[in-house]
Design a protein around this motif. Structure first.
Motif, PDB file in Angstrom:
ATOM      1  N   LEU A  95       0.819  -1.213   0.000  1.00  0.00           N
ATOM      2  CA  LEU A  95       0.000   0.000   0.000  1.00  0.00           C
ATOM      3  C   LEU A  95       0.851   1.261   0.000  1.00  0.00           C
ATOM      4  O   LEU A  95       1.916   1.310   0.632  1.00  0.00           O
ATOM      5  N   ALA A  96       0.352   2.271  -0.703  1.00  0.00           N
ATOM      6  CA  ALA A  96       1.055   3.547  -0.816  1.00  0.00           C
ATOM      7  C   ALA A  96       0.425   4.584   0.108  1.00  0.00           C
ATOM      8  O   ALA A  96      -0.799   4.650   0.245  1.00  0.00           O
ATOM      9  N   THR A  97       1.267   5.391   0.728  1.00  0.00           N
ATOM     10  CA  THR A  97       0.820   6.482   1.596  1.00  0.00           C
ATOM     11  C   THR A  97       1.707   7.697   1.347  1.00  0.00           C
ATOM     12  O   THR A  97       2.748   7.602   0.680  1.00  0.00           O
ATOM     13  N   VAL A  98       1.305   8.830   1.911  1.00  0.00           N
ATOM     14  CA  VAL A  98       2.127  10.039   1.897  1.00  0.00           C
ATOM     15  C   VAL A  98       2.421  10.397   3.346  1.00  0.00           C
ATOM     16  O   VAL A  98       1.500  10.525   4.161  1.00  0.00           O
ATOM     17  N   ASP A  99       3.706  10.544   3.693  1.00  0.00           N
ATOM     18  CA  ASP A  99       4.058  10.789   5.088  1.00  0.00           C
ATOM     19  C   ASP A  99       4.006  12.293   5.409  1.00  0.00           C
ATOM     20  O   ASP A  99       3.638  13.122   4.557  1.00  0.00           O
ATOM     21  N   ASP A 100       4.371  12.644   6.632  1.00  0.00           N
ATOM     22  CA  ASP A 100       4.284  14.030   7.086  1.00  0.00           C
ATOM     23  C   ASP A 100       5.244  14.955   6.340  1.00  0.00           C
ATOM     24  O   ASP A 100       5.081  16.179   6.366  1.00  0.00           O
ATOM     25  N   THR A 151      -5.718   8.917  -6.476  1.00  0.00           N
ATOM     26  CA  THR A 151      -5.948  10.362  -6.386  1.00  0.00           C
ATOM     27  C   THR A 151      -6.255  10.780  -4.952  1.00  0.00           C
ATOM     28  O   THR A 151      -5.713  11.773  -4.450  1.00  0.00           O
ATOM     29  N   ALA A 152      -7.117  10.007  -4.272  1.00  0.00           N
ATOM     30  CA  ALA A 152      -7.532  10.369  -2.918  1.00  0.00           C
ATOM     31  C   ALA A 152      -6.386  10.272  -1.918  1.00  0.00           C
ATOM     32  O   ALA A 152      -6.220  11.146  -1.052  1.00  0.00           O
ATOM     33  N   GLU A 153      -5.581   9.222  -2.013  1.00  0.00           N
ATOM     34  CA  GLU A 153      -4.558   8.971  -0.997  1.00  0.00           C
ATOM     35  C   GLU A 153      -3.211   9.624  -1.314  1.00  0.00           C
ATOM     36  O   GLU A 153      -2.436   9.912  -0.409  1.00  0.00           O
ATOM     37  N   VAL A 154      -2.927   9.827  -2.607  1.00  0.00           N
ATOM     38  CA  VAL A 154      -1.610  10.352  -2.991  1.00  0.00           C
ATOM     39  C   VAL A 154      -1.742  11.639  -3.805  1.00  0.00           C
ATOM     40  O   VAL A 154      -1.140  12.663  -3.479  1.00  0.00           O
ATOM     41  N   GLY A 155      -2.523  11.584  -4.878  1.00  0.00           N
ATOM     42  CA  GLY A 155      -2.589  12.711  -5.803  1.00  0.00           C
ATOM     43  C   GLY A 155      -3.015  14.010  -5.160  1.00  0.00           C
ATOM     44  O   GLY A 155      -2.355  15.049  -5.335  1.00  0.00           O
ATOM     45  N   GLU A 156      -4.115  13.992  -4.420  1.00  0.00           N
ATOM     46  CA  GLU A 156      -4.617  15.230  -3.816  1.00  0.00           C
ATOM     47  C   GLU A 156      -3.656  15.800  -2.786  1.00  0.00           C
ATOM     48  O   GLU A 156      -3.574  17.016  -2.615  1.00  0.00           O
ATOM     49  N   ARG A 157      -2.916  14.949  -2.108  1.00  0.00           N
ATOM     50  CA  ARG A 157      -1.986  15.429  -1.087  1.00  0.00           C
ATOM     51  C   ARG A 157      -0.722  16.029  -1.684  1.00  0.00           C
ATOM     52  O   ARG A 157      -0.033  16.818  -1.032  1.00  0.00           O
TER      53      ARG A 157
END
Length: 691
Positions: free
Chosen positions: A341-346, A407-413
């Motif tokens: 799974l992909a996430t974007v950290d702080d 888009t929701a988890e990575v793109g928008e951030r």
């Protein structure tokens, strides 16, 4: 009636099943069923039997590999287990080696031991490092402990006494007494599971064995019953971590040996391919649904080790997991699979893995309830996967669901569109794998520039071409059945078992008779395990010793051939050790005493030797069936890629990248910088243009 062999590899996302009918392979992928993992094997068996037109009763043997034991350790869902050790060593598994795996983390949290302190018991006995009894075992104390264990409702007991590798008498007597007092309790002793020096690693290993043993015994018995019920009344064998096959009985007694059985199958598959293509130096790259594994293979033999780690808790960092001291194929494993799974950290950086979507719910594109983006979602958005023809057409993927999740988890951030966010996910996971390969090569003193990559696993052919670009590797081979490579590797593995024992000896105090007796004992022990598989094949013994200079903290393996063993002496061992040491460190240390710590004998049946692949002659350009847009990572844009089915890409044909070669179990992506050739064995060889 043709007798067939079935192999099955249970992975974190898919269960791969392969049927071998006299050299003709039939394969399938089934989503792993976490609640009933044996059911996926039965479902897969029925599918491949239908493909081959046979009944399950024609299967002559089943070879199995599984991650169940590893998953039980990671998820802490093993048996209620007690640990018995020598007085004064109760907290060894908690103190560890006092090594900080992250030097500058002031908030470092060490992994919690498998067994809590109130379930660890001690006995007032003592044996020294030479095997001499310093304090005799008090059997009345053991009997009292047995009654306490019986009253504590323990399912399993691990016994690890100090220096039992040098003299196992106390451990064996404790086992006998506990078994008599608690007949329903499983007892594992370190002298049988891992008779090696270094008590922290040895204690951890016997604890892990005891912790998963009741569960694995139940699972293997259930699997045997399910197969018989389905009509396959045949022997079952298990792939072990060292790259060999053992009997069901031995696997149930020593389930810790199964920890890396699936990855070991992938390494054996790559070694077989390396032999057929004449590759002396190979980087085996196995990427499945949950993890990616990287292994070095020299002269068609995977590199092995005596210790590996499971359940790493700190970003998969070495030292943060549980060390297991058993013979194992040496590989680096990271949380980078199709389901990672992909996430974007702080810090607004993309992170991929180690958390995986697995098969339940799976990546967002599976439509099984997953809402977070996985690597498979990124591959789908980038055009690498055909949503209508995934897993041989047994599943339909949703590109829209993947794009929404990305888009929701990575793109928008990060203010990226779905395509560039997907590229970010893909490039991060590729760089993670490339970094792991570079570190593994450096640790082994190797330069990857002259290596050939062999890719296997469902996700590896999607990413291997880009990985070669990053690592500067010129030659990539994707063998037939690469998508189910570990299961095919089970079919290529010999019956084998390695017996090891610690006997500390300095070369300046070398005792020839003690060494001869020890090697003979180890050979007899290892051979008996192989003979328990009811094989009539000849058995050969391979001998290694682990040596170091005095004062060093770790050893290097030194192989002995039959001539070395026949004339074994200190001078021979010194010569062999200095040769291997110089290969690794480009120098030797003159005048420093040399020590031997571990002796190992591997009994094995002959390995399957493949036919050599014909040289590549004049090539004919293959005609693609269609074209579709595919994102090329090297060019950082979509390109018009040729699409061809692997079944129609015939030996002697060539096709230039960018190209997509699809088959039931996987998809091969040929970058724009490379060209693909189909070799005489059906393997796809990918090299730079003009190479």
């Amino acid at each position: 009636m043709t007798e067939a062999t079935l192999s099955a590899d249970i992975g974190g996302t898919f269960t791969d099943v392969v049927l071998d009918m006299g050299g003709t392979l039939f394969s399938t992928k089934v989503l792993t069923n976490y609640a009933a993992p044996d059911q996926a094997i039965i479902d897969g068996m029925r599918r491949v039997c239908d493909q081959a037109g046979i009944a399950p009763g024609q299967i002559g043997r089943v070879i199995h590999g599984t991650t169940l034991a590893t998953n039980a350790l990671i998820e802490r869902r093993g048996a209620r287990t007690a640990f018995v050790t020598t007085q004064g060593f109760r907290d060894t598994v908690e103190m560890r080696t006092e090594s900080r795996f992250e030097q500058y983390d002031l908030n470092l949290v060490l992994p919690t031991p498998l067994i809590a302190r109130n379930h660890r018991f001690t006995l007032a006995e003592r044996i020294d490092a030479t095997g001499r009894v310093l304090l005799a075992l008090d059997e009345a104390e053991v009997e009292a402990l047995g009654r306490a264990i019986g009253a504590g409702n323990y399912e399993s007991v691990a016994v690890g006494l100090i220096h039992s590798y040098a003299n196992p008498a106390h451990e064996r007597r404790v086992r006998d007494i506990l078994t008599a007092i608690c007949p329903g309790v499983s007892v594992s002793i370190s002298a049988d599971v891992s008779p090696l020096m270094r008590e922290y690693e040895r204690f951890n290993t016997v604890i892990a064995n005891a912790y998963v043993r009741p569960m694995m015994e139940r699972y293997l018995n259930a699997l045997q019953h399910q197969l018989v019920t389905a009509g396959a009344e045949c022997p079952i064998f298990l792939m072990h971590s060292g790259g060999g096959v053992i009997s069901l009985r031995d696997a149930a007694a020593f389930p810790v040996r199964l920890m890396e059985s699936g990855p070991a199958g992938g390494a054996m598959f790559a070694a077989y391919t390396a032999a057929s293509h004449g590759c002396a130096r190979v980087l085996a790259f196995d990427m499945g649904g949950t993890t990616a594994k990287i292994c070095l293979i020299r002269d068609h033999t995977p590199k092995t080790a005596q210790v590996f780690e499971v359940a790493r808790t700190y970003r998969f960092k070495k030292g943060s997991g549980m060390p297991i001291s058993i013979p194992v194929i040496d590989m680096v494993e990271i949380g980078a699979g199709g389901g990672s799974l992909a996430t974007v950290d702080d810090m607004r950086q993309i992170r991929v893995g180690p958390e995986s979507a697995g098969s339940e719910p799976g990546p967002a594109c599976y439509g099984r309830g997953g809402l977070r983006p996985a690597v498979t979602d990124a591959d789908l958005v980038l055009g690498r996967l055909d949503p209508e023809n995934f897993a041989g057409g047994t599943m339909t993927l949703s590109t829209e669901a993947s794009a929404r999740a990305i888009t929701a988890e990575v793109g928008e951030r990060l203010d990226l569109d779905a395509t560039m966010a997907a590229f970010g996910i893909s490039d991060i996971v590729d760089e993670n794998m490339a970094s792991a390969a570079r570190v593994h090569a450096v640790e082994n003193g190797e330069d990857l520039g002259d290596y050939t990559m062999i890719a296997s696993g469902g996700a590896a052919p999607l990413h291997a071409g880009r990985l070669c670009e990053k690592l500067g590797i010129q030659r990539l081979i994707v063998p037939p059945s690469a998508g189910v490579g570990s299961a095919v590797g089970f079919l290529r593995a010999p019956f084998a078992f390695e017996s090891t024992r610690s006997l500390f000896m300095r070369l300046d105090a070398f005792d020839t008779q003690i060494v001869r007796d020890l090697l003979a004992s180890l050979a007899a022990d290892a051979t008996s395990f192989v003979r328990s598989c009811d094989t009539t094949l000849p058995i050969a013994c391979e001998t290694r010793v682990f040596m170091r200079y005095a004062g060093q903290g770790w050893e290097i393996p030194v192989s002995l051939d039959q001539a070395d063993i026949a004339t074994i002496d200190a001078a021979t061992l010194q010569r062999l050790f200095e040769t291997e040491y110089a290969k690794l460190f480009s120098r030797i240390i003159e005048g420093m005493p040399i020590e031997i710590t571990v002796w190992a004998v591997n009994a094995t049946t002959p390995r399957v030797r493949p036919e050599p692949v014909d040289p590549l002659g004049t090539v004919v350009q293959a005609r693609p069936q269609s074209h579709r847009p595919v994102f090329d990572a090297g060019l950082e844009r979509f390109v018009d890629a040729a699409v061809i089915a692997r079944a129609t890409f015939l030996p002697g044909q060539q096709i230039a990248g960018p190209c997509v070669i699809h088959e039931n179990e996987t998809t091969i992506i040929v970058p724009a910088s490379r060209v693909a050739n189909c070799r005489s064995d059906g393997a796809i060889e990918i090299v730079p243009h003009g190479a």
